[in-house]
Design a protein around this motif. Sequence first.
Motif, short mmCIF file in Angstrom:
data_model
loop_
_atom_site.label_atom_id
_atom_site.label_comp_id
_atom_site.label_asym_id
_atom_site.label_seq_id
_atom_site.Cartn_x
_atom_site.Cartn_y
_atom_site.Cartn_z
N VAL A 306 0.84 -1.21 0.00
CA VAL A 306 0.00 0.00 0.00
C VAL A 306 0.86 1.25 0.00
O VAL A 306 0.71 2.13 -0.85
N THR A 307 1.76 1.32 0.93
CA THR A 307 2.67 2.46 1.03
C THR A 307 3.90 2.01 1.82
O THR A 307 3.83 1.10 2.65
N LYS A 308 5.00 2.69 1.55
CA LYS A 308 6.23 2.39 2.27
C LYS A 308 6.49 3.38 3.40
O LYS A 308 7.51 3.27 4.10
N ASP A 309 5.57 4.33 3.57
CA ASP A 309 5.69 5.30 4.65
C ASP A 309 5.13 4.69 5.92
O ASP A 309 3.93 4.41 6.01
N GLU A 310 5.98 4.52 6.91
CA GLU A 310 5.54 3.88 8.14
C GLU A 310 4.54 4.74 8.89
O GLU A 310 3.64 4.22 9.56
N GLY A 311 4.63 6.03 8.77
CA GLY A 311 3.67 6.92 9.43
C GLY A 311 2.27 6.75 8.86
O GLY A 311 1.27 6.70 9.60
N GLN A 312 2.18 6.65 7.53
CA GLN A 312 0.87 6.43 6.92
C GLN A 312 0.29 5.07 7.31
O GLN A 312 -0.92 4.95 7.56
N VAL A 313 1.12 4.06 7.33
CA VAL A 313 0.64 2.74 7.74
C VAL A 313 0.13 2.78 9.17
O VAL A 313 -0.89 2.17 9.50
N HIS A 314 0.84 3.49 10.04
CA HIS A 314 0.41 3.59 11.44
C HIS A 314 -0.92 4.32 11.54
O HIS A 314 -1.80 3.92 12.32
N SER A 315 -1.12 5.38 10.77
CA SER A 315 -2.39 6.10 10.78
C SER A 315 -3.53 5.21 10.28
O SER A 315 -4.62 5.18 10.87
N ILE A 316 -3.28 4.49 9.20
CA ILE A 316 -4.29 3.55 8.70
C ILE A 316 -4.64 2.52 9.76
O ILE A 316 -5.81 2.18 9.99
N ARG A 317 -3.63 2.06 10.44
CA ARG A 317 -3.84 1.03 11.45
C ARG A 317 -4.68 1.54 12.61
O ARG A 317 -5.59 0.85 13.09
N VAL A 318 -4.42 2.76 13.08
CA VAL A 318 -5.12 3.28 14.24
C VAL A 318 -6.57 3.62 13.91
O VAL A 318 -7.52 3.22 14.61
N VAL A 319 -6.79 4.36 12.81
CA VAL A 319 -8.14 4.80 12.48
C VAL A 319 -9.04 3.62 12.13
O VAL A 319 -10.13 3.44 12.68
N ASN A 320 -8.58 2.80 11.19
CA ASN A 320 -9.39 1.65 10.79
C ASN A 320 -9.52 0.63 11.90
O ASN A 320 -10.55 -0.06 12.01
N GLY A 321 -8.48 0.49 12.73
CA GLY A 321 -8.56 -0.43 13.85
C GLY A 321 -9.60 -0.02 14.87
O GLY A 321 -10.30 -0.87 15.43
N ALA A 322 -9.72 1.29 15.10
CA ALA A 322 -10.74 1.76 16.05
C ALA A 322 -12.15 1.45 15.54
O ALA A 322 -13.01 0.97 16.28
N ILE A 323 -12.38 1.71 14.25
CA ILE A 323 -13.69 1.41 13.69
C ILE A 323 -13.98 -0.09 13.74
O ILE A 323 -15.07 -0.54 14.12
N ALA A 324 -13.00 -0.90 13.34
CA ALA A 324 -13.19 -2.35 13.34
C ALA A 324 -13.40 -2.87 14.75
O ALA A 324 -14.24 -3.77 14.97
N MET A 325 -12.66 -2.34 15.72
CA MET A 325 -12.84 -2.77 17.11
C MET A 325 -14.25 -2.48 17.60
O MET A 325 -14.88 -3.31 18.27
N PHE A 326 -14.74 -1.31 17.25
CA PHE A 326 -16.09 -0.94 17.69
C PHE A 326 -17.12 -1.89 17.11
O PHE A 326 -17.99 -2.41 17.83
N VAL A 327 -17.05 -2.16 15.82
CA VAL A 327 -18.03 -3.03 15.18
C VAL A 327 -17.92 -4.46 15.72
O VAL A 327 -18.94 -5.12 16.00
N VAL A 328 -16.72 -4.95 15.87
CA VAL A 328 -16.54 -6.32 16.36
C VAL A 328 -17.04 -6.47 17.79
O VAL A 328 -17.69 -7.46 18.15
N ALA A 329 -16.77 -5.46 18.62
CA ALA A 329 -17.21 -5.54 20.01
C ALA A 329 -18.73 -5.55 20.09
O ALA A 329 -19.32 -6.36 20.83
N ILE A 330 -19.40 -4.68 19.33
CA ILE A 330 -20.86 -4.66 19.37
C ILE A 330 -21.44 -5.97 18.82
O ILE A 330 -22.40 -6.53 19.37
N SER A 331 -20.85 -6.48 17.75
CA SER A 331 -21.36 -7.72 17.16
C SER A 331 -21.17 -8.90 18.10
O SER A 331 -22.07 -9.75 18.22
N LEU A 332 -20.02 -8.98 18.76
CA LEU A 332 -19.81 -10.05 19.73
C LEU A 332 -20.75 -9.93 20.91
O LEU A 332 -21.20 -10.94 21.48
#
Length: 1103
Positions: A306-332
């Motif tokens: 996707v990208t070789k910039d570690e900062g961008q990967v970290h941002s993708i990880r945090v933002v999308n991870g928060a959304i995914a965590m929220f959905v998974v927690a509610i679904s579980l």
Amino acid sequence: MMFDESFYRQSAHQRGFAAAAMSAPSFPVFASRDSDQNRGSMAGWSTPPPSSSSSSRNPSSRLQPQSSFAHNGRIAVALVPAAAFLLDLGGSIVLSLLIVGLMISYILDSLRLKLPSFFAVWFSLLVSQIAFFFASSARFPSLPLTVLAMFLCAETNFLIGVWASLQFKWLQIENPTIVVALERLLFSCLPIVAPALFSWAVVLAVGMGNSAFYYMVFACFFYWVFSLPRPSSFKTKHEAENHILGSLECCLHTLHLLFVPLCFHMSSHYSTTFSSFSSFCDLLLLFFVPFLFQLYASTRGALWWVTKDEGQVHSIRVVNGAIAMFVVAISLEVRVVFRSFGRYLHAPPPLNYFLVTVVMLGGSSAVGAYILGLVGDAFSSMVFTVLLVVISGAGAVVVGFPKLFIFVPLLAGYYLGRFFTKRSLQSYFSFVALATLVTAWFVVENYWDLNIWMAGMPLKSFCKLIVASVFLAMSIPGLILLPSNLRFVGELGLIGHALLLCYIEDRFYNYTNMYWFGLDDEVMYPSYMVIGTTALGLALVRKLAVDCRIGPKTVWIVTCLHLSKLPMLFISSRSVLWVSALLLLAVSPPLLLYKSKTKTASRMKAWQAFTHAGVIAIAAWLCRETLFEALRWLNGRPPSDGLLLGSYLLLTALACVPIVVRHFSHVQAAKRSLVLVVSAGLLFILLQPPVPLSWAYKSELIKSAHQTSDDISIYGFAVSHPTWPSWLLIIAILLTLSAVTSAIPIKYVVELRAFYAIGAGFTLGLYICAEYFFQSLILYPLLVAAMVSTAIFMVFTHLPSASSPRILPWVFALLVALLPVTYLLEGQLRARSGEEEAIKVTNLLAVEGARMSLLGLNAMIFLLIALEIKFDLSAMMREKAAERGSGQTNLHSGFPPRQRLSQQRRAAGAPSFTIKRLSAEAAWMPAVGNVSTFLCFLLCVVINTTLTGGSNRAIFFLAPILLLLNQDSDIFSGFGDRQRYFPVVLAVSVYLFITAVQRIWAEVWSGDSGWALEIGGPGWVFAVKNAGLLILTLPNHILFSRFMWDYVKQTDGMLLLTMPLNLPSIVITDVSTIRVLGLLGVIYSLAQYLISRRTRIAGMKFI
């Protein structure tokens, strides 16, 4: 990309060498040294600089491939279970074809035929796949689904062939670009193929209900195994891009991971996909759980494309991870918590929904923040600790914890947060104590008052075990982090927890079948729980061992304890877990404990080996009840004492294999002992001799199984047959194996050779008498004498002594003389007994059967003698040819030929009477071999004529016996290696001709048409027609027989004139033997033409 900078850093010398290598022509065979050095620097080991002396010290390094395939373990995780599943679907036909093909490939590879071996592997896979299409059980009601399943199986078979191709070293050397492409093909296809095949297997076992979730789990697992950036095994390390997969493959794997489980669930459950909010949560889980796993895998470089910039990967990880965590927690929360654990939630609604949401979202947020490294400074540490306190309090309130003691879970959450932020072991042990109190309250509150029995014990006792297991499980992480001088405390805790877990699972799985028998949907402790806890325990042990947190002895004990749970899945014995653990603890020390850096020195001493072997024998003996249960499950009835003893010996020998192979492979006595014990076990299993009760202690389980009357009620009474002669056969075979393996040194001691021959012949003769001629007592001395004479002849022909040329011809003459004596004596003995007509008929039938048995026994004896003489004469010829070649070499070189070490030892230790002296003094050997061959052939023909009435097919199996004929000075003086096929062809033709004449005679004169023959009726027509057709077949047989003797080429016109004579015999004859002669005539004519043509072409090339 997520690799260290040292991966790309090189010294000035290495950069110069790489630049020179790119500018100059490069050869694959010279690249191994550089790649090995780079590999060593990658691993952190110091590598000496390259020098010119390294190549001189290892001259064979030029022939080594660049590197071997380093990912065999990863590929095996996917393809070995897949291959086993395909073989189960294909059945025995596919398995047989594959075994035959792989055996042929192995033989070709042993003969160093690399290209035929390679094509044999692919051809065997192709034939197996074709058989799989017709014989497999992979059929579905839907035709497109069947075609898709067949395509999946074919693709898996193709990937197995690709993996097998990567194991050929010559392919890596000669085609480096092809192996790189094959490696990339494997890593590209397996993350897509393997989840589908594994899910198919699981669905067949447990049903289709949760198939999409099974697919999701397997997709995540194989994505982690194959899709993360891995270095190639065949690309050099100094290349800029040495990853196996490219951007396109990684993108496709990500799309497969995210969308295929979701689409699979929607297609298989389309009628209930949006029927309820719980079903909709299933869709959310199937998408966001893989998405969350993908974000976690990005910490290992999964999103490098996707990208070789570690900062961008970290941002993708945090933002999308928060959304995914929220959905998974509610679904579980909707799908699992309120659906399965609602009875434990004591808070009233809607407070319970709010508190459960706080626990789920807060817990997922805390875990995600800690994994992503967001907890570092003082503020984030404080927020993290407060979040854990809030989660603990909310969880305690929702399960109904007493408000008076609500500070206990709050303090537990505080100490846990302090441990993660401050690395305080004291805080962690405080958390363990408080969390154990909360767990004990929960167990007592919900289960303590139930007065029931479960898993063979009161529920209160079981609650105590659960609390103790939870306490040990929570204590182990803190104990592992103790200083090195207190590491034994953590090891003891790990072993104790493994023991306690084994005990609990043994009780749950083995002691609850009486309550839950037949209720497959309501199993109290399913099999996948046993497999899951075993896999998790082994993974944790391996992780702790890699991090050097535990010692090798702890790894050994805990690994054996976890693996001992797997036999519970197959054997129903209640003691199977503990006896399996004991056996594994006895077998595994040679594999896990004794390790040495040197490969030549023995890592285990002799007394240690004897001690381990004794412990293994005792452990295997303690497993006899489990072994008895397994054999009864396989046979469907209780096994005999001989079968049980043989299985015990075989199990003990196989358990001792690691000791011999890994530590005493250089000790011949250890190998011989292992071979003898394995052979003894197999003989006991096959022959099942009677074992007296005083030889073995039988447990109550075995006694009760043998005392049951079910066998009699089912199978009825059987006629007792004496089984004690099997002991004689076992003794004879073990004596022979001892002699072959030199455990009995008959090669060097003539007297011992004589005693061995007499003993083996005597025991084998007694066995034959007692087993097949038990009613003919008068034949016992003659048969024993015949077998002793045979043994003496065989032994002293193979290992001659000084008196062998004078004694062995008389021994053979005795064997020939015993044949008519025993044959006639058997008839006279039975003829005098009995006077009634019925008894006479019975005796005549018994005499006929006994005489055929005697002829078969003598045919076998003469065949063995002919084979032995043929082998010895061939050895003489090879030795003379070698001496002649070495003599010519000495004339040219002036130096004596060098002998190998084994030849020097043999020359030093062999008897003084050599094979050359035997060839000079033993001119009797070819004549004796020819007489044995003729007698064997004649006896086999007589047996065939008596039993089958003269079968046409039998001669094609009997005639090759005549290949054992030798050239002698009397009868076959002109017979040589060139004429070795002449007797075979002549025997086939003469036998078929005589059989055809006999059948024409029997049809005409033995029938009811004698009056018609006198007046020229149908019998006369039948005889004249078939006799004429028989005569028409003779020319080709005569020509081909002469050709097999002198190989003189016949004119093409002669062959063209004689071959059509066989066509009427094939078409219009009434006797099948004449038709066979006609077909053989055509085949002989074509073979003679092709051989003559090939010989002429070879001669022209030579000229």
